[in-house]
Design an enzyme around this catalytic site. Structure first.
Site, PDB file in Angstrom:
ATOM      1  N   HIS A  88      -7.631 -20.720  -3.206  1.00 25.16           N
ATOM      2  CA  HIS A  88      -8.097 -19.412  -2.197  1.00 25.16           C
ATOM      3  C   HIS A  88      -8.397 -20.164  -0.332  1.00 25.16           C
ATOM      4  O   HIS A  88      -9.313 -20.013   0.429  1.00 25.16           O
ATOM      5  CB  HIS A  88      -9.729 -18.940  -2.493  1.00 25.16           C
ATOM      6  CG  HIS A  88      -9.573 -17.349  -2.211  1.00 25.16           C
ATOM      7  ND1 HIS A  88     -10.592 -16.324  -2.479  1.00 25.16           N
ATOM      8  CD2 HIS A  88      -8.934 -16.657  -0.792  1.00 25.16           C
ATOM      9  CE1 HIS A  88     -10.279 -14.918  -2.463  1.00 25.16           C
ATOM     10  NE2 HIS A  88     -10.099 -15.317  -0.815  1.00 25.16           N
ATOM     11  N   ILE A  89      -7.309 -20.215   0.357  1.00 29.22           N
ATOM     12  CA  ILE A  89      -7.036 -21.169   1.132  1.00 29.22           C
ATOM     13  C   ILE A  89      -6.184 -20.085   2.416  1.00 29.22           C
ATOM     14  O   ILE A  89      -5.898 -20.943   3.047  1.00 29.22           O
ATOM     15  CB  ILE A  89      -6.899 -22.222   1.659  1.00 29.22           C
ATOM     16  CG1 ILE A  89      -5.545 -22.719   0.790  1.00 29.22           C
ATOM     17  CG2 ILE A  89      -7.842 -23.350   0.459  1.00 29.22           C
ATOM     18  CD1 ILE A  89      -5.130 -24.280   0.402  1.00 29.22           C
ATOM     19  N   SER A 141       4.189   0.556  -0.603  1.00 29.16           N
ATOM     20  CA  SER A 141       2.639   0.449  -0.878  1.00 29.16           C
ATOM     21  C   SER A 141       2.267   1.728  -0.686  1.00 29.16           C
ATOM     22  O   SER A 141       2.791   3.001  -0.825  1.00 29.16           O
ATOM     23  CB  SER A 141       2.413   0.830   1.462  1.00 29.16           C
ATOM     24  OG  SER A 141       1.850  -0.370   1.206  1.00 29.16           O
ATOM     25  N   THR A 201       1.095   4.624   0.740  1.00 25.15           N
ATOM     26  CA  THR A 201       1.962   5.270   1.683  1.00 25.15           C
ATOM     27  C   THR A 201       3.651   5.215   2.264  1.00 25.15           C
ATOM     28  O   THR A 201       2.982   4.215   2.406  1.00 25.15           O
ATOM     29  CB  THR A 201       0.954   5.867   2.995  1.00 25.15           C
ATOM     30  OG1 THR A 201      -0.478   5.349   3.034  1.00 25.15           O
ATOM     31  CG2 THR A 201       1.132   6.864   3.743  1.00 25.15           C
ATOM     32  N   GLY A 241       0.703  -3.692   4.195  1.00 26.63           N
ATOM     33  CA  GLY A 241      -0.531  -3.826   5.623  1.00 26.63           C
ATOM     34  C   GLY A 241      -0.178  -5.267   6.683  1.00 26.63           C
ATOM     35  O   GLY A 241       1.258  -4.925   7.023  1.00 26.63           O
ATOM     36  N   ARG A 242      -1.374  -5.348   7.402  1.00 26.24           N
ATOM     37  CA  ARG A 242      -1.394  -6.157   8.400  1.00 26.24           C
ATOM     38  C   ARG A 242      -0.425  -7.459   8.329  1.00 26.24           C
ATOM     39  O   ARG A 242       0.408  -7.854   8.762  1.00 26.24           O
ATOM     40  CB  ARG A 242      -3.044  -6.367   9.096  1.00 26.24           C
ATOM     41  CG  ARG A 242      -3.336  -5.353   9.582  1.00 26.24           C
ATOM     42  CD  ARG A 242      -4.608  -5.510   9.977  1.00 26.24           C
ATOM     43  NE  ARG A 242      -5.272  -5.376   8.621  1.00 26.24           N
ATOM     44  CZ  ARG A 242      -6.366  -5.031   8.399  1.00 26.24           C
ATOM     45  NH1 ARG A 242      -7.011  -4.100   9.569  1.00 26.24           N
ATOM     46  NH2 ARG A 242      -7.255  -4.480   7.430  1.00 26.24           N
ATOM     47  N   ILE A 243      -1.342  -7.980   6.901  1.00 25.35           N
ATOM     48  CA  ILE A 243      -0.462  -9.565   7.030  1.00 25.35           C
ATOM     49  C   ILE A 243       0.641  -9.608   5.807  1.00 25.35           C
ATOM     50  O   ILE A 243       1.304  -9.828   6.292  1.00 25.35           O
ATOM     51  CB  ILE A 243      -1.288  -9.744   5.642  1.00 25.35           C
ATOM     52  CG1 ILE A 243      -3.380 -10.016   6.482  1.00 25.35           C
ATOM     53  CG2 ILE A 243      -0.781 -11.321   5.143  1.00 25.35           C
ATOM     54  CD1 ILE A 243      -3.929 -10.954   5.158  1.00 25.35           C
ATOM     55  N   ARG A 290      -6.002 -10.578  -3.616  1.00 24.70           N
ATOM     56  CA  ARG A 290      -7.660 -11.158  -5.118  1.00 24.70           C
ATOM     57  C   ARG A 290      -6.817 -11.209  -6.068  1.00 24.70           C
ATOM     58  O   ARG A 290      -6.026 -10.735  -6.642  1.00 24.70           O
ATOM     59  CB  ARG A 290      -7.791  -9.773  -4.104  1.00 24.70           C
ATOM     60  CG  ARG A 290      -9.238  -9.831  -2.978  1.00 24.70           C
ATOM     61  CD  ARG A 290     -10.501 -10.902  -3.178  1.00 24.70           C
ATOM     62  NE  ARG A 290     -11.063 -10.784  -2.065  1.00 24.70           N
ATOM     63  CZ  ARG A 290     -10.885 -11.235  -1.063  1.00 24.70           C
ATOM     64  NH1 ARG A 290      -9.658 -12.075  -0.579  1.00 24.70           N
ATOM     65  NH2 ARG A 290     -11.537 -10.615  -0.013  1.00 24.70           N
ATOM     66  N   GLU A 344     -12.709 -16.257  -9.989  1.00 32.69           N
ATOM     67  CA  GLU A 344     -12.756 -17.403  -9.305  1.00 32.69           C
ATOM     68  C   GLU A 344     -13.511 -17.682  -8.959  1.00 32.69           C
ATOM     69  O   GLU A 344     -14.544 -17.294  -8.608  1.00 32.69           O
ATOM     70  CB  GLU A 344     -11.167 -17.542  -8.555  1.00 32.69           C
ATOM     71  CG  GLU A 344     -11.736 -16.500  -7.228  1.00 32.69           C
ATOM     72  CD  GLU A 344     -11.160 -16.311  -6.094  1.00 32.69           C
ATOM     73  OE1 GLU A 344      -9.205 -16.285  -6.252  1.00 32.69           O
ATOM     74  OE2 GLU A 344     -11.671 -16.258  -5.093  1.00 32.69           O
TER      75      GLU A 344
HETATM   76  P1  NAP Z   1      -4.325  -3.939   5.326  1.00 27.07           P
HETATM   77  O1  NAP Z   1      -3.747  -3.945   6.181  1.00 27.07           O
HETATM   78  O2  NAP Z   1      -5.379  -3.279   4.821  1.00 27.07           O
HETATM   79  O3  NAP Z   1      -3.433  -3.503   4.048  1.00 27.07           O
HETATM   80  C1  NAP Z   1      -3.017  -3.137   3.128  1.00 27.07           C
HETATM   81  C2  NAP Z   1      -2.558  -2.561   2.016  1.00 27.07           C
HETATM   82  O4  NAP Z   1      -2.454  -2.295   1.449  1.00 27.07           O
HETATM   83  C3  NAP Z   1      -1.478  -0.976   2.623  1.00 27.07           C
HETATM   84  O5  NAP Z   1      -0.544  -1.251   2.816  1.00 27.07           O
HETATM   85  C4  NAP Z   1      -2.275  -0.401   1.917  1.00 27.07           C
HETATM   86  O6  NAP Z   1      -1.690   1.164   2.095  1.00 27.07           O
HETATM   87  C5  NAP Z   1      -1.648  -0.480   1.010  1.00 27.07           C
HETATM   88  N1  NAP Z   1      -2.841  -1.068  -0.290  1.00 27.07           N
HETATM   89  C6  NAP Z   1      -3.614  -0.389  -1.034  1.00 27.07           C
HETATM   90  N2  NAP Z   1      -4.106   0.873  -2.090  1.00 27.07           N
HETATM   91  C7  NAP Z   1      -2.177   0.064  -1.958  1.00 27.07           C
HETATM   92  C8  NAP Z   1      -2.754   0.606  -3.607  1.00 27.07           C
HETATM   93  N3  NAP Z   1      -3.562   1.241  -4.753  1.00 27.07           N
HETATM   94  N4  NAP Z   1      -0.864   0.504  -3.835  1.00 27.07           N
HETATM   95  C9  NAP Z   1      -0.120   0.177  -3.292  1.00 27.07           C
HETATM   96  N5  NAP Z   1      -0.516  -0.084  -1.906  1.00 27.07           N
HETATM   97  C10 NAP Z   1      -1.363   0.195  -1.557  1.00 27.07           C
HETATM   98  O7  NAP Z   1      -5.392  -5.531   4.787  1.00 27.07           O
HETATM   99  P2  NAP Z   1      -4.648  -6.596   5.376  1.00 27.07           P
HETATM  100  O8  NAP Z   1      -5.479  -7.280   6.537  1.00 27.07           O
HETATM  101  O9  NAP Z   1      -2.768  -6.862   5.000  1.00 27.07           O
HETATM  102  O10 NAP Z   1      -4.844  -7.149   3.595  1.00 27.07           O
HETATM  103  C11 NAP Z   1      -5.060  -7.752   2.482  1.00 27.07           C
HETATM  104  C12 NAP Z   1      -5.463  -8.166   0.901  1.00 27.07           C
HETATM  105  O11 NAP Z   1      -5.550  -9.832   1.734  1.00 27.07           O
HETATM  106  C13 NAP Z   1      -7.042  -7.711   1.972  1.00 27.07           C
HETATM  107  O12 NAP Z   1      -7.221  -7.172   1.059  1.00 27.07           O
HETATM  108  C14 NAP Z   1      -7.350  -9.022   1.290  1.00 27.07           C
HETATM  109  O13 NAP Z   1      -8.337  -8.920  -0.254  1.00 27.07           O
HETATM  110  C15 NAP Z   1      -6.356 -10.092   1.077  1.00 27.07           C
HETATM  111  N6  NAP Z   1      -6.385 -11.648   1.568  1.00 27.07           N
HETATM  112  C16 NAP Z   1      -6.468 -12.526   1.214  1.00 27.07           C
HETATM  113  C17 NAP Z   1      -6.144 -14.108   2.008  1.00 27.07           C
HETATM  114  C18 NAP Z   1      -6.658 -15.203   0.982  1.00 27.07           C
HETATM  115  O14 NAP Z   1      -7.571 -16.044   1.546  1.00 27.07           O
HETATM  116  N7  NAP Z   1      -6.039 -14.952  -0.025  1.00 27.07           N
HETATM  117  C19 NAP Z   1      -6.894 -13.644   3.368  1.00 27.07           C
HETATM  118  C20 NAP Z   1      -6.120 -12.716   3.688  1.00 27.07           C
HETATM  119  C21 NAP Z   1      -6.481 -11.280   3.023  1.00 27.07           C
HETATM  120  P3  NAP Z   1      -2.198   2.450   2.841  1.00 27.07           P
HETATM  121  O15 NAP Z   1      -0.945   1.689   4.309  1.00 27.07           O
HETATM  122  O16 NAP Z   1      -1.753   3.682   2.033  1.00 27.07           O
HETATM  123  O17 NAP Z   1      -3.279   1.539   3.094  1.00 27.07           O
HETATM  124  C1  GLV Z   2      -9.979 -13.830   2.556  1.00 26.04           C
HETATM  125  O1  GLV Z   2      -9.196 -13.750   1.520  1.00 26.04           O
HETATM  126  C2  GLV Z   2     -10.466 -12.492   3.403  1.00 26.04           C
HETATM  127  O2  GLV Z   2     -10.448 -11.816   2.200  1.00 26.04           O
HETATM  128  O3  GLV Z   2     -10.488 -12.818   4.338  1.00 26.04           O
END
Ligand code: NAP
Ligand code: GLV
Length: 327
Positions: free
Chosen positions: A284-285, A175, A177, A154-156, A237, A266
């Protein structure tokens, strides 16, 4: 009109909200106990929540006038979105503004794990270094030229993939999709089946949201597919990885290392992690730079302010709420 802000944000964010409504501001950077949250949300139209605040049907039952829950995080697994939709409550998150910072942190963990930076630091500080060695005990894995695997492009995930180009890496990803001809995937990354991702990658970075479908997406079967030289990075997560199975794989050196920013249950840490020298742990930073946390607070405030005017906010997760209102 009243807004509840459940934990400490930036003073400028709170000032802005005060220009709009009465603000019940909890100027404390600690988790708000569920019972206190349920009590303080009564009579509020807006709720600025953090990723540790559980928003569910029981809470909503006592929050009659609530119109919007603005999560100050991109992940929203702390919120029962279906229950919010049923209660007519909009839900928003903070996508985009933290992509680059979180991708930087994923790379920080990847590099630290590959070159055993944290263990080497502890060993050096403890006065163990007797002299330079050719075959020293710290020989790690090359990152350049290796295969990077991303679960969740996805975005990250895409921001992580872009950085791999500078290291001449092959990038594969899985992913939900599958891409079509019109999909833009950075870094010439190739979609592969999940099993192939785990068996071919030298470094695997997890960036899927936590959902019932991604619970333990990485457990014993996936770990068994990984190369003994491979590293796993969980910046997604807690719960996406079966931490118990990971600890066992690391202890038995069935994989080379792991970098963990998020954990099951956590902030409690499975004590098994503490005894391992092949895991790098951070609390978790992923999004934690001042600039990004400010951008997240601003994004969440934008969402809240627009929602309270009755319009659809920029990052509305449950547009059905608006559709139901119109129909
Ligand atoms: P995003 O743009 O929605 O990307 C998520 C990706 O995961 C999409 O490509 C999605 O595929 C895929 N996905 C969803 N369910 C799936 C499954 N069952 N099997 C395979 N792929 C799957 O989200 P993002 O903004 O990149 O963020 C992703 C996650 O990072 C967040 O939800 C959050 O939990 C975590 N995060 C953690 C931190 C931290 O501090 N550690 C910081 C920011 C985010 P589709 O395109 O098909 O929907
Ligand atoms: C951090 O973990 C976030 O989902 O923004």
């Amino acid at each position: 009109m009243k807004i509840l802000v459940t934990r400490r944000l930036f003073p400028e964010t709170i000032e802005r909200l005060r220009g709009l409504a009465e603000v019940d501001y909890r100027d404390l950077d600690e988790n708000l106990p569920a019972a206190e949250l349920a009590q303080r949300v009564v009579g509020c139209a807006g709720l600025m929540a953090g990723l540790t605040d559980r928003i569910d049907a029981a809470l909503l039952a006592g929050a009659d006038g609530l119109k919007v829950v603005s999560n100050v995080a991109v992940g929203y697994n702390n919120i029962d979105v279906a229950a919010c939709t049923a209660a007519g409550v909009m839900v928003t998150n903070t996508p985009g503004v933290l992509n680059e910072t979180t991708a930087d942190m994923a790379w920080t963990l990847l590099m630290a794990s590959a070159r055993r930076v944290v263990a080497a630091d502890a060993w050096t500080r403890a006065g163990n270094w007797q002299g330079w060695k050719f075959q020293d005990p710290w020989m790690g894995q090359d990152v350049h030229g290796a295969t990077l695997g991303i679960l969740g492009m996805g975005r990250i995930g895409q921001a992580v993939a872009r950085r791999a180009q500078g290291f001449d890496m092959r990038v594969i990803y899985h992913s939900r999709t599958r891409p079509d001809a019109t999909s833009h995937i950075p870094g010439r990354a190739q979609w592969v089946a999940k099993e192939r991702l785990f068996s071919e990658a030298d470094f695997i970075v997890l960036l899927v949201p936590y959902t019932p479908q991604t619970h333990h997406a990485v457990a014993a079967p996936e770990l068994a597919l990984m190369k003994p030289t491979a590293h796993l990075i969980n910046i997604a997560r807690g719960g996406v990885v079966d931490d118990v199975a990971l600890i066992e794989a690391l202890r038995e050196r069935r994989i080379a290392g792991a970098g963990m920013d998020v954990f099951e249950g956590e902030p409690a840490l499975n004590p098994g992690f503490r005894t391992l020298d092949n895991v790098t742990l951070t609390p978790h930073i992923g999004s934690s730079t001042r600039a990004t946390r400010l951008a997240m607070a601003n994004c969440a405030a934008d969402n809240l302010c627009v929602a309270l005017t009755g319009q659809a906010p920029p990052n509305l997760i449950n547009p059905d709420v608006i559709l139901e209102r119109v129909s």
